[in-house]
Design an enzyme around this catalytic site. Structure first.
Site, short mmCIF file in Angstrom:
data_model
loop_
_atom_site.label_atom_id
_atom_site.label_comp_id
_atom_site.label_asym_id
_atom_site.label_seq_id
_atom_site.Cartn_x
_atom_site.Cartn_y
_atom_site.Cartn_z
N TYR A 13 2.55 -8.37 -14.40
CA TYR A 13 3.14 -8.05 -13.34
C TYR A 13 2.14 -7.83 -12.00
CZ TYR A 13 7.64 -8.94 -15.32
OH TYR A 13 8.54 -9.51 -15.98
N ILE A 14 1.15 -7.07 -12.35
CA ILE A 14 0.14 -6.65 -11.42
C ILE A 14 -1.03 -7.68 -11.31
CG2 ILE A 14 -1.30 -4.81 -10.50
CD1 ILE A 14 1.86 -4.30 -10.29
N ARG A 163 0.45 0.19 -6.30
CA ARG A 163 1.45 0.76 -5.89
C ARG A 163 2.79 -0.03 -5.38
NH1 ARG A 163 -0.92 4.21 -1.39
NH2 ARG A 163 0.18 6.28 -1.95
N LYS A 215 -1.07 8.73 -7.81
CA LYS A 215 -0.36 7.53 -8.46
C LYS A 215 0.68 8.38 -9.59
CE LYS A 215 1.46 4.02 -10.05
NZ LYS A 215 2.12 2.82 -9.50
N ARG A 222 9.64 10.50 -8.28
CA ARG A 222 10.69 9.73 -8.08
C ARG A 222 11.52 9.80 -9.34
NH1 ARG A 222 12.62 5.53 -4.75
NH2 ARG A 222 13.55 3.73 -5.84
N CYS A 269 6.96 2.06 -15.47
CA CYS A 269 6.32 3.10 -14.67
C CYS A 269 6.76 4.42 -14.53
CB CYS A 269 6.39 2.31 -13.20
SG CYS A 269 5.57 0.68 -13.19
N LYS A 326 16.36 -2.99 -13.45
CA LYS A 326 16.72 -2.51 -12.20
C LYS A 326 17.35 -4.02 -11.60
CE LYS A 326 12.78 -2.73 -9.38
NZ LYS A 326 11.83 -2.07 -8.36
N1 SAJ Z 1 16.65 4.00 -10.06
C1 SAJ Z 1 17.51 4.88 -10.16
N2 SAJ Z 1 18.07 5.44 -9.05
C2 SAJ Z 1 17.19 5.22 -7.92
C3 SAJ Z 1 16.16 4.42 -7.85
C4 SAJ Z 1 15.85 3.78 -9.01
O1 SAJ Z 1 18.21 5.11 -11.18
O2 SAJ Z 1 17.77 5.60 -6.73
C5 SAJ Z 1 16.13 3.52 -11.49
C6 SAJ Z 1 15.80 2.08 -11.39
O3 SAJ Z 1 17.31 1.59 -11.73
C7 SAJ Z 1 14.87 1.77 -12.46
C8 SAJ Z 1 13.97 2.96 -12.46
O4 SAJ Z 1 14.60 4.04 -11.70
O5 SAJ Z 1 15.65 1.84 -13.90
C9 SAJ Z 1 12.54 2.61 -11.70
O6 SAJ Z 1 13.03 1.67 -10.51
P1 SAJ Z 1 12.36 1.88 -9.01
O7 SAJ Z 1 12.73 0.78 -8.06
O8 SAJ Z 1 12.46 3.36 -8.86
O9 SAJ Z 1 10.71 1.70 -9.51
P2 SAJ Z 1 9.78 0.66 -10.18
O10 SAJ Z 1 9.46 1.36 -11.64
O11 SAJ Z 1 10.21 -0.81 -10.06
O12 SAJ Z 1 8.56 1.07 -9.44
C10 SAJ Z 1 7.96 2.20 -9.14
C11 SAJ Z 1 7.50 2.36 -7.77
N3 SAJ Z 1 7.05 3.77 -7.47
C12 SAJ Z 1 7.53 4.43 -6.40
O13 SAJ Z 1 8.57 4.06 -5.76
C13 SAJ Z 1 7.26 5.83 -6.37
C14 SAJ Z 1 6.34 1.27 -7.16
O14 SAJ Z 1 6.01 1.75 -5.96
C15 SAJ Z 1 5.10 1.45 -8.31
O15 SAJ Z 1 4.08 0.50 -7.93
C16 SAJ Z 1 5.57 1.00 -9.73
O16 SAJ Z 1 6.74 2.13 -10.06
C17 SAJ Z 1 4.48 1.32 -10.59
O17 SAJ Z 1 3.98 0.20 -10.96
O18 SAJ Z 1 3.91 2.31 -10.84
#
Ligand code: SAJ
Length: 442
Positions: A13-14, A163, A215, A222, A269, A326
């Site tokens: 994916y990256i 990121r 990172k 989050r 992540c 997600k």
């Molecule tokens: N989620 C919630 N509530 C929210 C937001 C997300 O329950 O308000 C859940 C999502 O449904 C999912 C999980 O959290 O199951 C993670 O989803 P996400 O959209 O928050 O993040 P990722 O894992 O898709 O991507 C994250 C991002 N990091 C941040 O926003 C700080 C991305 O920028 C990173 O590059 C990525 O992790 C990574 O590769 O580390």
């Protein structure tokens, strides 16, 4: 510093979006993956992952003649490691009676070892994989120095965290600010010169360990924020409050930004990276550990919600909508939705799942429906687990005409009580007390 050739190790994916983007910006790119099926797929001009906009950039990269694929590296100016860093499945750490997960660094280790025979003076090696603090200095550099060359003198090494947000990778790759952590200032400068090829955001130089920590701090923050939203959803149900409305109102405060509750935190992540801190310093990470536990426990609260809506689950037929981790992605890794499905089955429910982004998915213990209607036709309850746009946009009357089921359980605040109520449905929502009685099926 000018770089003409780059070898990208890991085409997931990256790695794949990054490699494709370098290729359309003029670098000669060799994409390396240890999985021959991935390499064959890409050599045929096909693609093994879903990410909006990636297919187009990949096609342009291949047509330009700049992007080729192999299972082994070749000499290059730059080696970029984008290997996965999951946690170990069969081993856990323990501190003061609390268990914690351990990082599995085998893929990063073997990718680094694969570079060794090709490493030359003047090369730049970049690690992008999210890794525990000090990985670049304590794991990557010692392996590379087995070549007899000295890191920071004969070749450059930096850590530059990816990121980008899955679903928006192609845009964020270019627009986001980039952190480059060098093992020396010269290494950071070399990293800057590399990413300046396509990054339009700011490029900020720092040291490697700071970049690693930044990172993990981002994803941990989050995770903790989602944990508090999930805890608020439990509290709201207890106090007879609609958590979604309460969060909306709280977020009107200029310094508050509460995230959304849901069935839990998935993906490779946010549900993984905080463990890197816990593993590195369990005595200092009480809050981080507990946030992980809160989010991991959330599928159990979903099951309680389903029980409140449907009564005992033995032999109850449930249509589970969405298995991705997600909205609007096809990635099922560490998905809380699949955990919910397994827990429902343990309670005796018969669950049929529908995932529009991966209808062909095959997973142990999971029954996939052939389409949405096959999932809902004979259901006693319809459980919405992922806020995919196409679920948001479902037409209540259309759904009512395809099933006798009139009980909905929405875990992601996607559906409107009034609109669905007018079509005859009773809608139960996570984070909102169940007010309506169980309807009888018509
Ligand atoms: N989620 C919630 N509530 C929210 C937001 C997300 O329950 O308000 C859940 C999502 O449904 C999912 C999980 O959290 O199951 C993670 O989803 P996400 O959209 O928050 O993040 P990722 O894992 O898709 O991507 C994250 C991002 N990091 C941040 O926003 C700080 C991305 O920028 C990173 O590059 C990525 O992790 C990574 O590769 O580390």
């Amino acid at each position: 510093m000018n770089f003409n050739t780059i070898c990208v190790l890991g085409l997931g994916y990256i790695g794949l979006p990054t490699a494709s983007t370098f290729a359309i910006h003029g670098l000669k790119v060799l994409g390396v993956d240890i999985n021959p099926r991935v390499v064959e797929t890409l050599q045929r001009g096909e693609i093994h992952i879903h990410e909006p906009g990636l297919r187009d950039v990949l096609t342009r990269a291949i047509r330009s003649g700049n992007f080729t694929f192999s299972t082994t590296p070749e000499p290059a100016d730059v080696f970029l490691i984008a290997a996965p860093t999951p946690f170990q499945e069969n081993k856990q750490g323990e501190y003061n009676g609390q268990k914690f997960k351990l990082a599995d660094m085998r893929a990063v280790t073997s990718a680094t070892e694969a570079i060794l025979p090709y490493l030359r003076k003047g090369n730049l090696v970049v690690l992008e994989s999210t890794s525990p603090p000090r990985t670049t200095r304590d794991l990557v550099v010692p392996i590379l120095e087995r070549s007899g060359l000295k890191a920071g003198i004969d070749f450059f090494v930096c850590y530059s965290p990816e990121r980008v947000l899955p679903g928006q990778i192609m845009r964020e790759l270019i627009e986001n600010d980039r952190i480059i952590g060098g093992i020396t200032p010269e290494s950071a400068r070399a990293g800057r010169d590399l990413y300046a090829t396509f990054v339009k955001g700011r490029i900020i130089e720092t040291d490697a360990t700071t970049a690693e920590m930044v990172k993990i701090m981002e994803n941990t923050t989050r995770d903790v924020n989602i944990a508090i939203a999930n805890e608020f959803s439990r509290l709201a149900e207890k106090f007879g409050v609609d958590v979604w409305e309460a969060i909306r109102l709280a977020n009107l405060h200029p310094r508050i930004n509460i995230l959304s509750p849901g069935p839990g935190v998935g993906g490779h992540c946010i549900s993984v990276d905080p463990w890197f801190f816990v593993e590195a310093a369990p005595e200092l990470t009480e809050l981080i550990l507990h946030a992980r536990r809160v989010n991991d426990a959330q599928p159990h609260f979903v099951v309680e919600k389903v029980k409140q809506a449907l009564g005992p689950l033995q032999q109850k037929k449930i249509a589970a909508l969405g298995l991705a981790y997600k909205p609007d992605v096809d990635d099922l890794r560490e998905s809380p939705a699949t955990k919910v499905v397994h827990l429902l089955q343990i309670e005796g429910a018969i669950v049929k799942c529908w995932e529009p982004f991966k209808p062909e998915a095959r997973m142990d213990g999971i029954t996939m429906a052939t389409d949405l209607f096959a999932a809902i036709e004979d259901a006693d309850g319809i459980l919405l687990l992922v806020k995919h746009t196409e679920f948001n946009d479902l037409n209540p009357d259309g759904i009512a005409s395809k099933t006798k089921c009139r009980v909905l359980i929405d875990c992601v605040n996607s559906w409107d009580v009034k609109t669905w109520g007018e079509a005859g449905f009773v809608l139960h929502r996570l984070g909102v007390p169940n007010a309506s009685p169980l309807p009888t099926n018509p």
